[in-house]
Design a protein around this motif. Structure first.
Motif, PDB file in Angstrom:
ATOM      1  N   UNK A  41     -22.066  37.935  -2.683  1.00  0.00           N
ATOM      2  CA  UNK A  41     -21.341  38.967  -1.923  1.00  0.00           C
ATOM      3  C   UNK A  41     -21.843  39.044  -0.477  1.00  0.00           C
ATOM      4  N   UNK A  42     -23.132  38.787  -0.273  1.00  0.00           N
ATOM      5  CA  UNK A  42     -23.692  38.832   1.081  1.00  0.00           C
ATOM      6  C   UNK A  42     -23.059  37.753   1.960  1.00  0.00           C
ATOM      7  N   UNK A  43     -22.978  36.522   1.434  1.00  0.00           N
ATOM      8  CA  UNK A  43     -22.366  35.451   2.224  1.00  0.00           C
ATOM      9  C   UNK A  43     -20.875  35.706   2.409  1.00  0.00           C
ATOM     10  N   UNK A  44     -20.261  36.335   1.406  1.00  0.00           N
ATOM     11  CA  UNK A  44     -18.856  36.709   1.551  1.00  0.00           C
ATOM     12  C   UNK A  44     -18.690  37.662   2.733  1.00  0.00           C
ATOM     13  N   UNK A  45     -19.644  38.578   2.889  1.00  0.00           N
ATOM     14  CA  UNK A  45     -19.586  39.521   4.018  1.00  0.00           C
ATOM     15  C   UNK A  45     -19.681  38.786   5.349  1.00  0.00           C
TER      16      UNK A  45
END
Length: 496
Positions: free
Chosen positions: A308-312
């Motif tokens: 989810x962090x890289x998605x952000x």
């Protein structure tokens, strides 16, 4: 009790500060402390909604605090872009607080008083930043936000948490002092003002090479927007508890970054000047690369929060692209994406935390069949994923639509392809999670254990944000109206 709009504007910044004192005073009584936090977040939301009504009615709301030097002053103004950011942040502060109560207790976290205290400080900084009337004021609150969220990142107190905190602080303070501050000083020398101005502050006969260089300094200096290569702090901050991730990714920190980029592009450079600068195209392609690379890295992460962090990082690139396209579609798409991504991403983090509290699982590979034990959470995850991907019936559809229109209007076909490919990658790294949760496949023991969801308050919080994703699709009109008026702002100085 008829409070003036100017007073309400100041209360949005002061109330969270007062909340920190009240939280400190009630720290020994968890129920009271959390009641205090919720009361203050309701009060801030009340102020922001009244400001929104005032702005919609055409009121001009400005507040001056103090002057450091002639032209360097701390002052605030309510305009549509700041209003949009303040509405999202104040509403999600309330919801995240609800969620945090369930999570922090369900997970038995230490130092909960410090957690709520730093959270309130961060919200005060966000409000100051959202309503800043000039770059000087914005920079002060930008730095306060970094410092107030550092103890949240290192909350666990482990060696790993401290290491994550060092990366977080190092990159965010490093970029803001080396580049952002320098960009502000150069703007001051070249334009003679730091006030946010419709159409930008640079004169007609300005040296485009110099202003182009200033633009690069801004984009790199606003490290919170996580444009590669200055994105490492974001995955590093994943050591924090989930409510902090929700705050960092959806409410405060990253949104402060892209909000600042959008504000600088529209009110410091102006959308007439931006396309003529020699560096704009380079930065557009850099943001595009950031979108694609982060999506590819996200696909390879087995840890759900890391994914989810890289998605952000990838989704923030969208907002930067919209700002740099410098068209009304781009600006509308970017500002709507601040809202739709906030609701989508906060829901995904809420779900990740709920799974951790209920099952102690954090890896994507362990989540098969979870739909049987956690149907509410996994359904929420599915809807929020649709919003991030940008397909109906979720709000992300509209913001991505306007961003695509912006790329078509400007003829940046490569950037348009980037946005489309990235949406396909979003499908690849998000949708298999809810799919395998409900359809674990043959040979997977369907859960016999019955329903075991996260604590009720956490479920209520993630249900509200999921509903938000759907409402932003069905009823995007108020958000669109606010975004549309950003370029024709009443209440921001129109040149001096």
């Amino acid at each position: 009790m008829n409070l003036s709009l100017e007073l309400l504007l100041q209360l949005t910044i002061i109330l969270p500060l007062l909340a920190t004192l009240a939280i400190l005073a009630t720290g020994k009584h968890p129920n009271l402390r959390e009641a205090v936090t919720i009361s203050f977040s309701l009060a801030v939301l009340f102020c922001v909604i009244n400001l929104y009504q005032g702005l919609s009615a055409g009121a001009s709301i400005e507040v001056f605090w103090w002057q450091l030097l002639p032209g360097l002053e701390v002052s605030f103004v309510v305009e549509p872009l700041g209003m949009l950011f303040a509405l999202i942040a104040s509403f999600l502060w309330l919801i995240t607080t609800l969620y945090a109560i369930g999570y922090m207790r369900g997970h038995g976290e230490d130092n909960q008083t410090r957690f709520y205290l730093c959270f309130a400080l961060a919200i005060s900084a966000v409000m100051g930043l959202a309503f800043s009337a000039n770059l000087f004021t914005l920079f002060i609150f930008y730095e306060v936000l970094t410092l107030s969220t550092y103890p949240l990142v290192t909350h666990a107190g482990t060696e790993k948490a401290k290491q994550g905190g060092r990366v977080y602080l190092g990159i965010l303070l490093g970029t803001s002092i080396a580049f952002f501050l320098l960009a502000i000083i150069l703007t001051w020398f070249v334009a003679g003002t730091l006030d946010f101005t419709v159409g930008g502050v640079f004169g007609d006969n300005v040296d485009t090479n110099l202003v182009g260089a200033i633009l690069v300094l801004f984009v790199f200096g606003i490290g919170k927007a996580a444009i590669m290569p200055f994105h490492r702090w974001l995955p590093a901050a994943m050591v924090a508890p989930t409510p902090v991730s929700a705050l960092l990714h959806a409410v405060a920190v990253v949104k402060a970054g892209v909000f600042t980029i959008l504000k600088v592009c529209v009110f410091i450079f102006g959308i007439e000047l931006l396309p003529t600068l020699p560096t704009t195209e380079f930065l557009l392609y850099l943001a595009g690369a950031s979108v694609l690379l982060a999506s590819i890295v996200a696909m390879r992460q087995d840890n759900l929060k890391a994914r989810l962090a890289y998605s952000t990082v990838s989704q923030l690139g969208y907002i930067t692209i919209g700002a740099l396209l410098a068209t009304s579609s781009g600006v509308i798409g970017s500002s709507m994406h601040i809202a739709t991504h906030a609701f989508g991403k906060i829901t995904l983090f809420f779900c990740a935390g709920a799974i951790l509290v209920a099952t102690h699982k954090s890896k994507v590979s362990e989540m098969r069949g979870l739909g049987f034990t956690m149907p509410v959470t996994m359904f929420a995850f599915f809807i929020a994923s649709l919003s991030i991907i940008g397909v109906p019936p979720a709000g992300g559809t509209w913001s991505k639509w306007f961003l695509l229109m912006g790329t078509m209007e400007t003829g940046y076909w490569a950037i348009m392809m980037v946005l489309m490919v990235s949406s396909l990658l979003n499908i690849a790294y998000l949708l298999p999670i809810p799919y395998h949760a409900f359809f674990p496949g043959k040979g997977h023991p369907a859960a016999k254990t019955g329903i075991k969801e996260a604590p009720l308050v956490s479920l209520i919080a993630l249900s509200i944000t999921t509903l938000g994703c759907l409402i932003l699709f069905i009823y995007p009109q108020p958000l669109y109206e606010l975004a549309k008026t950003i370029l024709t702002v009443p209440g921001v100085s129109h040149g001096h």
